[in-house]
Each structure stands twice: as structure tokens, then as C-alpha cells.
Design an enzyme around this catalytic site. Structure first.
Site, mmCIF file in Angstrom:
data_model
loop_
_atom_site.group_PDB
_atom_site.id
_atom_site.type_symbol
_atom_site.label_atom_id
_atom_site.label_comp_id
_atom_site.label_asym_id
_atom_site.label_seq_id
_atom_site.Cartn_x
_atom_site.Cartn_y
_atom_site.Cartn_z
ATOM 1 N N CYS A 78 7.144 6.980 -3.207
ATOM 2 C CA CYS A 78 7.163 8.103 -4.150
ATOM 3 C C CYS A 78 7.222 9.453 -3.433
ATOM 4 O O CYS A 78 6.859 10.481 -4.012
ATOM 5 C CB CYS A 78 5.947 8.053 -5.067
ATOM 6 S SG CYS A 78 6.010 6.718 -6.259
ATOM 7 N N GLY A 79 7.620 9.461 -2.171
ATOM 8 C CA GLY A 79 7.867 10.734 -1.488
ATOM 9 C C GLY A 79 6.780 11.188 -0.537
ATOM 10 O O GLY A 79 6.808 12.321 -0.061
ATOM 11 N N LYS A 115 -3.091 -1.670 5.227
ATOM 12 C CA LYS A 115 -3.766 -1.692 3.938
ATOM 13 C C LYS A 115 -4.944 -2.658 3.902
ATOM 14 O O LYS A 115 -5.813 -2.561 3.045
ATOM 15 C CB LYS A 115 -2.754 -2.014 2.837
ATOM 16 C CG LYS A 115 -1.673 -0.952 2.709
ATOM 17 C CD LYS A 115 -2.289 0.392 2.497
ATOM 18 C CE LYS A 115 -1.388 1.603 2.492
ATOM 19 N NZ LYS A 115 -0.012 1.551 2.771
ATOM 20 N N ASP A 148 0.274 8.133 5.974
ATOM 21 C CA ASP A 148 -0.124 7.037 5.077
ATOM 22 C C ASP A 148 -1.615 6.955 4.746
ATOM 23 O O ASP A 148 -1.961 6.806 3.595
ATOM 24 C CB ASP A 148 0.345 5.702 5.670
ATOM 25 C CG ASP A 148 0.432 4.602 4.629
ATOM 26 O OD1 ASP A 148 0.816 4.888 3.480
ATOM 27 O OD2 ASP A 148 0.104 3.447 4.944
ATOM 28 N N GLY A 163 2.800 -4.918 5.825
ATOM 29 C CA GLY A 163 1.793 -4.488 4.852
ATOM 30 C C GLY A 163 0.799 -5.595 4.505
ATOM 31 O O GLY A 163 -0.288 -5.336 4.001
ATOM 32 N N ASN A 165 13.234 -2.185 0.776
ATOM 33 C CA ASN A 165 11.967 -1.897 1.472
ATOM 34 C C ASN A 165 12.095 -2.080 2.990
ATOM 35 O O ASN A 165 11.106 -2.277 3.678
ATOM 36 C CB ASN A 165 10.854 -2.795 0.914
ATOM 37 C CG ASN A 165 9.459 -2.286 1.248
ATOM 38 O OD1 ASN A 165 9.256 -1.076 1.411
ATOM 39 N ND2 ASN A 165 8.498 -3.186 1.364
HETATM 40 C C1 SPV Z 1 3.081 1.337 1.492
HETATM 41 O O1 SPV Z 1 3.825 0.575 0.883
HETATM 42 O O2 SPV Z 1 2.326 2.131 0.925
HETATM 43 C C2 SPV Z 1 3.071 1.326 2.942
HETATM 44 C C3 SPV Z 1 3.593 0.159 3.607
HETATM 45 O O3 SPV Z 1 2.560 2.220 3.536
HETATM 46 S S1 SPV Z 1 2.493 -1.149 3.484
HETATM 47 O O4 SPV Z 1 2.060 -1.424 4.841
HETATM 48 O O5 SPV Z 1 3.217 -2.246 2.915
HETATM 49 O O6 SPV Z 1 1.366 -0.761 2.674
HETATM 50 MN MN MN Z 2 1.285 3.392 2.130
#
Ligand code: SPV
Ligand code: MN
Length: 626
Positions: free
Chosen positions: A275-276, A232, A292, A225, A387
Site C-alpha cells: 500500500c505504498g 513478521k 517495514d 515472510g 509479489n
Molecule cells: C509485507 O508483506 O508486509 C512484508 C513482506 O513486509 S513479509 O515478509 O511477507 O511480511
Molecule cells: Mn511488511
């Protein structure tokens, strides 16, 4: 030949040189040359879309020790992140902003020049005896109105490998693009590594977003992440671009819900991490198009969406054979998967909530682990991290939606917003109209922090549309963009609010994990006008009879009136308190909040107070039926 390509020549083998030469965009050469110069990489590997290049990356991830082939099943590997690098790091993530600019006090920001010199200082010489890997990615299906081009330089074979599982290849896309095509850039280094090949200097983690230059810098971290730039990190830049161009980049899954007569209706849904969101998208019998990140555009006055990614970086905790049939099977069969931060014992992976007993020792993110092992602060280390994740291509799932690569995307008929709300919102409700839904469900999304971000769990917070962490524009602008987007459409998706986490006074959940399937089926019927509803102060509620039938048909479960009333009682004090928290948040932290937000929340308050005067604090849904 341009100067940057020339400058890179001595770091490239002949085939790598040719691969890079075939991309005509001089900015591509410039970014790679400058990155390699800053980080002083020993050489540069250009990854094309050729399966040989991809296989080489996977092999190097294992040779380097970043991934281990310590699992029995073919195609499965394990990667561990450092003990302080187990989630998205909010504190270390900062927006670089020019002097005088402020997004919101709710966001982490740093003066651009100061931030650039800080992060470049950390990246300097970081790849001295390493190869810099260059990956080209197409965000969204290639050659479509949705496509965004992405380029990442990294010294992590694991990151480069994960990108292969999670994203669509983009080398050919870059070769075919006009020389002046815009693209997002990411420069990442794991920094110094310890014996287990995890980032050593996590105190100096930095994830800095330079929106002025469409560039993201990430250093001293490996957790995907924070390091897989197209997740992200690029998302933060995409939200900005979407806002200026009038479309939406959202933290949303996309799924096809099957209704009567074999019809399929697409929904997208925003939920904060853990959160689902993924488990909703993967519901058995429905099809998953994304879990995602979604780009949603107005195409011919209709909202159409694509999945930006092509794989899942999913939370593995609680994946069990009863609730998650499809993904559980994938995780237990041959195929390419990277497991991260699980426990390994006798060549088998273990995780929390898998429905099997977990061994008392093995190898995990802390190294050799045994029950009772403590970290340096005396805290017991769990067998697997909460996680812990799996990375797998969506096409490995038997219910992957066939439209996943449709360059036109799919038509979105319904949008849902859901957070971890123990007290106020009912399990499912439909908004009165687009603005009401965007404001009272999306912009008012309250949740509790989870293990997916580093820091304390269970802290209540507002998480606008579940993208609070990723909004790289003034927050009010983002809300206005959402409101305006829907107003321009001829066919407006219906907005729903969902809450899988409602509890009773004793602190027990009022629903089981499977119940969400009924809510989804109800929404599908509502889109087609085939289920009734009750008008409550906070939205349209389902009718008992409709839910009873759906519980029976979908879950073969009896659903009693008593359960219904408990779940769908409008809790006036909790709803009013929630609205007040939301109002305060916008008054204090978001100076450019659109006035419509306050108006819509005000009306909701008035409706609640009026209902309270008539029926009291806790109102059975049946009271609103007439
Ligand atoms: C999240 O945590 O919302 C994810 C994994 O999809 S991350 O790549 O850490 O954002
Ligand atoms: Mn995510």
C-alpha cells in the site's frame, strides 16, 4: 560444560563447537540441541559474525540450488518459492493459546498442546540429511534500550543468507550478553523439497507462534515472510512484549523528511503490505531509515524509533526508473541482492511494471515459463509473480539515513496511517489530537487485501494499524496501549491519515504515484506550524494555496483548484458508512475495545451529520474555511 552443549558435540565441528561454547546462555544451547534432536539434522553450523561464515552461507545457498547465480550482474542471485508459497500465509499461521484463552475471533488460533504436537510432528526428522544453520541476530541496533535478541535454527541456506542482508548480526551480542538474557527463538524447516529446491508439501505448511515460550515454528514453506523468522514472525512476539512493557512495535517505515533551511524531521508510517509504505520511505531527496518494522519507545518523554531491520525485502512490481530512481539504480548495479520470484531470461531479471517489455519465455517460479502457460487449475501463469521481491541491505541505497544505527533511535515528530481506500478518506489529513488520530486513522484503517498475502485480492477489510495479522494480544489491549503511549509523552507526535488510493466515481485514481511526496512535505510543514489547515469533520485538511506551491516546488507540476476540490471533498455518506463498518467490527469482534474508541467515532459521526445538514453529502473543503 552443560548437558545440552555436550549433547550437541558430535554434530559440531571443533570451530563450531567453540563458537557455541563462547555463548554462555544455557537456554541457547538447549534450544539448539532440542531443535536438532527433533529435526534430526545431520550436523549443525553455527554462524558467527565472521565474514567467512557469512560467505560460506551465501556459497551454500548457491551450491544447494536454493539460489541461482543466473544473473549477469555481480552479487545478484535468484531464489524461487513454490507456486503455492508466494506470500504470507494467513490460514497456515496460528497462535498457540492455552485452553480457555481467546484473543479475538479475527485471529487464527489453536489450542497450544494440539498445535505443538501438530507442528512438532511436521518438523520431526525434517533435516535428516541436512545441516541445521544457527543464526544470531540483533533486532534493532545492538546494546540499546531497543535491542531484542533473536536466534533462528533453519535448514534453508537461502533463509540464512537473506537474514544476513536484512538484519544486524548478533553473534557477538549473544557472546557478550548475561547468561540469563531473554531471546526470541525460531525453528524453521523448508520440509521436503522438489527438484527445483522448493517446499514440496505446501499443503502441510504451518507457522505456529508459541508466545508462552517466545518460540515460533515454521515448516513446509520458504517464502521469506513465513520463514525469515525475524520479519513478521518475531514481530508478532515483539508486539506482545511491547504491550506489556508500554512501548510500541509497529508495521512502520521510518524516514527523514527534509524541510526549509536544511532541517530534517522524522516520520514513521504504517501501511498494510503493498500500500505504498516502501515507496514513501524511499522518496527521492528524503532519507530512508526503515521500510517495514519499527520499535518506538518513550525516551525522556519523547517518542523515539529504531528500525528493527537493516535491509529491505521489497516488492519489485512497478519499480521503474521514473518513479523509483534510487532503488532502480541499486537493482541494476553490482552489489548483494537476492531477487525472488521474478522472470530470468538471458541472465537478466524481469518483473511486472518495470517499464521494459517482458520476454515471452524464460525461467520463473513455475520453472520453464512461456506466455500462455497455465497452472493446474487452468489459470494463466504471469511472467513474474506480483509479489516478486528483492532483498537488499539499506546501506546500498544512496539515501540511507545516517542515523540508522543510532542506539537512541530518532525522534518521531509525525506518524501516518494509510490503507487502500477507494471511497472515503481524503489523500492527507491531520488528526485533531493523538487519540483522534490513533482511533480514526490507525484503529479504523480499512484496506483491500493484496497479493502480499495468499488468498483473494481486493477484499475490503479492517486492518488495525496495519498490524491486524500480527497482533498476538487481545485486539482492544493493543489499541489501549497505543492511546496510553501517546498520552504519557510530553512531546506528542502529530498523527496524519493518508490515502493514496482514492478514486472518482468512474473508478479512476485521483492522484498519481508521485503526489505522496507533496503530502509528506505538507506534513513536515505542519509539524513546524508552517502551513495552514482547514478544520473538517474528519481532520485538518491542507489549504489549496499551500498544496499548489508544494506541487510546483516538489514535482514541478501545476495543481488546479479543480483537482484539489475533487481530492479533498468530504464524502459524507462514504465516511459514515466507513465508521459504521468500523464500529460493527469492534462491537462484534473485539470484546475489550476501549470505550474511548466508540466515543471518538461517535463524535466524528456527529460532526459529519452536522456538516451534511448544512452543506449536503459532498462538501468542498472550501466550505469549511472561515
Ligand atoms: C509485507 O508483506 O508486509 C512484508 C513482506 O513486509 S513479509 O515478509 O511477507 O511480511
Ligand atoms: Mn511488511
Amino acid at each position: 560444560m552443560n548437558n545440552y552443549l555436550e549433547a550437541l558435540k558430535w554434530k559440531l565441528t571443533k570451530p563450531n563447537y567453540r563458537k557455541l561454547r563462547d555463548i554462555e546462555n544455557p537456554k541457547v544451547h538447549e534450544f539448539i540441541a532440542k531443535s536438532s534432536d527433533l529435526c534430526q539434522s545431520k550436523n549443525v553450523f553455527i554462524c558467527s559474525d565472521d565474514p567467512k561464515d557469512i560467505a560460506y552461507i551465501r556459497q551454500q545457498a548457491i551450491i544447494s540450488g536454493e539460489e541461482k547465480e543466473s544473473l549477469k550482474i555481480k552479487g545478484h542471485t535468484v531464489h524461487f518459492d513454490g507456486i503455492n508459497d508466494q506470500g504470507r500465509d494467513r490460514k497456515a499461521t496460528k497462535y498457540l493459546v492455552p485452553r480457555g484463552i481467546s484473543f479475538s475471533t479475527a485471529l487464527n488460533q489453536i489450542d497450544r498442546q494440539k498445535g505443538l504436537s501438530e507442528v512438532k510432528g511436521l518438523l520431526m526428522d525434517s533435516m535428516k540429511d541436512r545441516t541445521m544453520i544457527v543464526r544470531f541476530i540483533s533486532l534493532g541496533p545492538p546494546n540499546s534500550v531497543f535491542t531484542i535478541h533473536g536466534l533462528q535454527c533453519t535448514d534453508s541456506w537461502y533463509v540464512a543468507h537473506a537474514e544476513d542482508i536484512l538484519y544486524r548480526p548478533g553473534y557477538q551480542v549473544f557472546c557478550q550478553a548475561e547468561p540469563n538474557t531473554q531471546f526470541l527463538r525460531v525453528l524453521h524447516s523448508s520440509g521436503k523439497l522438489n527438484k527445483s529446491m522448493t517446499s514440496l508439501e505446501d499443503d502441510n505448511k504451518a507457522i505456529y507462534i508459541d508466545y508462552m515460550d517466545s518460540t515460533i515454528y515454521s515448516v513446509n514453506t520458504q517464502y521469506a515472510g513465513n520463514s525469515v523468522g525475524f520479519k513478521k514472525l518475531a514481530f508478532r512476539l515483539a508486539i506482545r512484549k511491547a504491550n506489556y512493557e508500554g512501548w510500541l512495535a509497529e508495521h512502520m517505515m521510518i524516514m527523514g523528511v527534509h524541510g526549509p533551511g536544511g532541517r530534517k524531521t522524522y516520520f514513521s508510517g504504517a501501511f498494510p503490505s503493498a500500500c505504498g509504505k516502501t515507496s514513501t520511505a524511499m522518496l527521492p531527496g528524503e532519507t530512508i531509515l526503515g521500510d517495514d518494522i519499527a520499535y518506538i519507545r518513550d525516551v525522556g518523554s519523547v517518542a523515539r524509533a529504531v528500525n528493527v531491520e537493516s535491509g529491505i525485502f521489497g516488492i519489485i512490481k512497478d519499480v521503474n526508473p521514473k518513479d523509483d530512481v534510487s532503488i532502480f539504480n541499486v537493482l541494476n548495479n553490482p552489489g548483494e541482492i537476492i531477487f525472488s520470484n521474478i522472470l530470468v531470461k538471458n541472465k537478466k531479471p524481469y518483473w511486472l511494471g518495470m517499464g521494459t517489455e517482458i520476454p515471452e519465455n524464460g525461467t520463473n517460479f513455475s520453472g520453464e515459463w512461456h506466455k500462455g502457460k497455465q497452472d493446474k487449475d487452468g489459470k494463466e501463469i504471469p511472467p513474474a509473480h506480483k509479489n516478486a521481491r528483492y532483498a537488499v541491505a539499506l546501506e546500498a541505497l544512496d539515501n540511507c539515513d545516517p542515523e540508522i544505527d543510532n542506539p537512541m533511535g530518532v525522534e518521531v515528530s509525525g506518524i501516518m496511517y494509510g490503507g487502500r481506500d477507494a471511497k472515503a478518506y481524503v489523500p492527507v489529513q491531520q488528526s485533531f489530537d493523538w487519540s483522534h488520530g490513533i482511533i480514526s486513522y490507525g484503529a479504523s484503517l480499512e484496506t483491500e487485501t493484496t497479493f502480499a498475502t495468499i488468498g483473494k485480492e481486493g477484499v475490503p477489510e479492517i486492518n488495525i494499524m496495519s498490524i491486524q495479522d500480527f497482533i498476538s494480544i487481545p485486539l482492544g489491549e493493543n489499541i489501549s496501549n497505543n492511546i496510553e503511549f501517546g498520552k504519557r509523552l510530553k512531546k506528542v507526535p502529530i498523527v496524519f491519515g493518508v490515502n493514496y488510493f482514492l478514486k472518482n466515481k468512474e473508478g479512476q485514481y485521483l492522484n498519481s504515484r508521485q503526489d505522496k511526496h507533496v503530502w509528506i512535505k505538507w506534513m513536515e510543514l505542519r509539524v513546524h506550524g508552517e502551513a495552514g489547515a482547514i478544520r473538517s469533520p474528519t481532520g485538518f485538511l491542507p489549504k489549496y494555496e499551500d498544496l499548489r506551491k508544494l506541487f510546483d516546488r516538489v514535482l514541478h507540476k501545476e495543481y488546479t483548484k479543480e483537482q484539489y476540490i475533487k481530492q479533498f471533498t468530504i464524502r459524507v455518506p462514504e465516511n459514515l458508512a466507513k465508521i459504521q463498518r468500523v464500529q460493527r467490527f469492534y462491537q462484534e469482534k473485539v470484546s475489550d475495545t476501549p470505550s474511548e474508541l466508540f466515543e471518538v467515532l461517535d463524535q466524528q459521526c456527529k460532526r459529519l451529520i452536522k456538516a451534511k445538514e448544512k452543506f449536503g453529502n459532498y462538501i468542498s473543503p472550501e466550505k469549511f474555511e472561515w
